[in-house]
Design a protein around this motif. Structure first.
Motif, PDB file in Angstrom:
ATOM      1  N   PRO A  31      34.533  41.840  51.410  1.00 43.35           N
ATOM      2  CA  PRO A  31      34.018  40.872  50.411  1.00 43.35           C
ATOM      3  C   PRO A  31      32.696  40.845  50.206  1.00 43.35           C
ATOM      4  N   LEU A  32      32.300  41.072  48.802  1.00 44.97           N
ATOM      5  CA  LEU A  32      31.072  41.153  48.143  1.00 44.97           C
ATOM      6  C   LEU A  32      30.617  40.554  46.967  1.00 44.97           C
ATOM      7  N   ALA A  33      29.519  39.794  46.968  1.00 40.50           N
ATOM      8  CA  ALA A  33      29.261  39.071  45.511  1.00 40.50           C
ATOM      9  C   ALA A  33      27.821  39.178  45.319  1.00 40.50           C
ATOM     10  N   VAL A  34      27.505  39.348  44.137  1.00 43.24           N
ATOM     11  CA  VAL A  34      26.157  39.526  43.426  1.00 43.24           C
ATOM     12  C   VAL A  34      25.805  38.370  42.773  1.00 43.24           C
ATOM     13  N   TYR A  49      36.608  43.302  44.533  1.00 44.51           N
ATOM     14  CA  TYR A  49      38.130  42.518  44.383  1.00 44.51           C
ATOM     15  C   TYR A  49      38.405  42.201  45.605  1.00 44.51           C
ATOM     16  N   GLU A  50      37.748  42.456  46.920  1.00 46.03           N
ATOM     17  CA  GLU A  50      38.164  42.002  48.096  1.00 46.03           C
ATOM     18  C   GLU A  50      37.695  40.498  48.176  1.00 46.03           C
ATOM     19  N   ALA A  51      36.573  40.195  47.497  1.00 45.57           N
ATOM     20  CA  ALA A  51      36.151  38.511  47.478  1.00 45.57           C
ATOM     21  C   ALA A  51      37.058  38.096  46.449  1.00 45.57           C
ATOM     22  N   ARG A  52      37.540  38.799  45.447  1.00 43.95           N
ATOM     23  CA  ARG A  52      38.675  38.057  44.485  1.00 43.95           C
ATOM     24  C   ARG A  52      39.919  37.596  45.282  1.00 43.95           C
ATOM     25  N   VAL A  56      36.920  34.135  44.894  1.00 45.50           N
ATOM     26  CA  VAL A  56      35.822  34.178  44.500  1.00 45.50           C
ATOM     27  C   VAL A  56      35.346  34.614  43.109  1.00 45.50           C
ATOM     28  N   ARG A  57      35.090  33.870  42.308  1.00 50.06           N
ATOM     29  CA  ARG A  57      34.966  34.345  40.724  1.00 50.06           C
ATOM     30  C   ARG A  57      33.516  34.416  40.305  1.00 50.06           C
ATOM     31  N   SER A  58      33.270  35.073  39.152  1.00 51.05           N
ATOM     32  CA  SER A  58      31.982  34.870  38.479  1.00 51.05           C
ATOM     33  C   SER A  58      31.834  33.502  37.781  1.00 51.05           C
ATOM     34  N   THR A  62      27.484  29.076  44.436  1.00 51.21           N
ATOM     35  CA  THR A  62      27.381  30.066  45.714  1.00 51.21           C
ATOM     36  C   THR A  62      27.947  29.148  46.760  1.00 51.21           C
ATOM     37  N   GLN A  63      27.942  27.887  46.828  1.00 57.17           N
ATOM     38  CA  GLN A  63      28.280  26.993  47.976  1.00 57.17           C
ATOM     39  C   GLN A  63      29.827  27.147  47.970  1.00 57.17           C
ATOM     40  N   GLN A  64      30.461  27.013  46.587  1.00 61.28           N
ATOM     41  CA  GLN A  64      31.792  26.960  46.670  1.00 61.28           C
ATOM     42  C   GLN A  64      32.371  28.404  47.258  1.00 61.28           C
ATOM     43  N   ALA A  65      31.874  29.307  46.692  1.00 64.49           N
ATOM     44  CA  ALA A  65      32.327  30.791  46.872  1.00 64.49           C
ATOM     45  C   ALA A  65      32.168  30.823  48.444  1.00 64.49           C
ATOM     46  N   LEU A  66      31.096  30.453  49.138  1.00 60.76           N
ATOM     47  CA  LEU A  66      31.027  30.410  50.626  1.00 60.76           C
ATOM     48  C   LEU A  66      32.231  29.588  51.488  1.00 60.76           C
TER      49      LEU A  66
END
Length: 361
Positions: A31-34, A49-52, A56-58, A62-66
């Protein structure tokens, strides 16, 4: 509906994240995000796609994604690299048509109606473009092919990643019958909920609904919903898109709670705004200035004022009005921008001034 055009919408697959996985193989399959780092209050720009799979969405904080994906790999991003690759992709497009409308670094409409390559087949042209993009950049792209813009964009998302969907003119009506209204660009969560509350889920539902009721409920956007639901979209591919505004904003490391603190941030942003206007729109006339605040609960508000210049005292008044709307909530983001007259309007204003008209009265 005009059915003679051949429109391709090309959309790179998780572009920024894909570039990072291409250049750093250790990221692949994870899972990767920029986006913003763990220490700051930024937002996710792109996720793979692994993070999605974790949600995790654009545009997600960031804190919510984590929270959704604690083992998410975060990278800051390399904008110049992305821009350079985007230029490579644009050069590939130009082999097939000069009628190109970029929507971002990784997405564009192409009108290939007059392209003679591949016997004029838009399907084969789209395949060739995607193949060449991969050969040149080692990155995958998805494409949608349709006789109108909005359906080309819808189609490009159907077989992602690394896929293609074609909607021939003779299949448009059948395709629209089951198309969810949320797929129409501009129909967000709030609008979708309103439509569902009216019993409207698909384009077929809108086709059978009372037009005036929709217009009364949604105004101008109601017209868009109706037109798209009937397959009407006469918008041309716009090769040159004129800048409509210039702005700058900052997401704060910690919430601030006083008007004085907001004013201090605003003053710094005004200096940056002036520099950006000078760099990006030196010959354009300003028509309004806007202040934006995002509160601690992520609700945001904007206040604007018609003006022909960047006026700090007036911006502070707008800030005060926006601040009062928070009713004591913390502020997490402050932004300021100016709206610009079109080039044509600027030329008209010059002529009017030469004739003696005073725009300040």
């Amino acid at each position: 509906m005009s059915n003679c055009r051949k429109i391709i919408h090309v959309d790179m697959d998780c572009f920024y994240a894909a570039v990072e996985m291409r250049d750093f193989p250790e990221y692949r399959g994870k899972p990767l995000a920029v986006g913003g780092s763990r220490q700051t209050r930024g937002v996710i720009s792109t996720s793979n796609y692994e993070a999605r799979k974790y949600g995790v969405r654009s545009a997600m904080p960031t804190q919510q994604a984590l929270k959704l994906c604690p083992h998410l790999i975060l990278v800051a991003g390399r904008m110049q690299v992305y821009k350079d690759i985007s230029k490579q992709i644009r050069a590939i497009f130009q082999k097939y048509t000069d009628i190109i409308e970029p929507l971002s670094l990784d997405e564009a409409y192409l009108d290939v109606t007059d392209c003679k390559l591949y016997q004029g087949s838009a399907t084969l042209i789209a395949e060739a473009i995607r193949d060449e993009i991969f050969r040149v950049t080692q990155l995958t792209a998805s494409a949608g092919v349709a006789p109108i813009k909005f359906l080309a964009k819808v189609a490009s998302d159907i077989n992602k990643p690394n896929g293609q969907c074609v909607i021939p003119p003779e299949q448009v009506d059948e395709f629209l019958k089951t198309l969810p209204l949320r797929k129409i660009p501009g129909v967000g969560k709030v609008t979708e909920e309103k439509l569902l509350g009216m019993g409207l889920k698909t384009c077929a539902d809108v086709q059978a609904y009372d037009r005036q009721t929709l217009l009364k409920r949604f105004g101008k956007f109601g017209e868009v919903i109706i037109n798209r639901s009937f397959g009407c979209d006469d918008r041309a591919i716009v090769s040159h898109r004129e800048r409509k505004s210039v702005g700058v904003e900052t997401t704060l490391l910690q919430d601030i709670f006083t008007l004085e603190q907001c004013q201090s941030v605003l003053v710094e942003l005004i200096d940056e705004l002036k520099s950006r206007v000078e760099r990006n729109a030196p010959d354009r006339e300003i028509q309004k200035q806007v202040v934006k605040l995002k509160f601690s609960d992520f609700v945001q508000t904007t206040v604007e004022h018609q003006t022909d210049s960047i006026n700090e005292p007036e911006l502070k008044q707008l800030l005060e009005e926006a601040f009062e709307r928070g009713y004591g909530k913390g502020i997490r983001l402050v932004g300021v921008s100016v709206g610009l007259h079109s080039t044509a309007q600027c030329e008209s204003n010059v002529e009017m001034k030469q004739l003696g008209f005073n725009f300040n009265h």
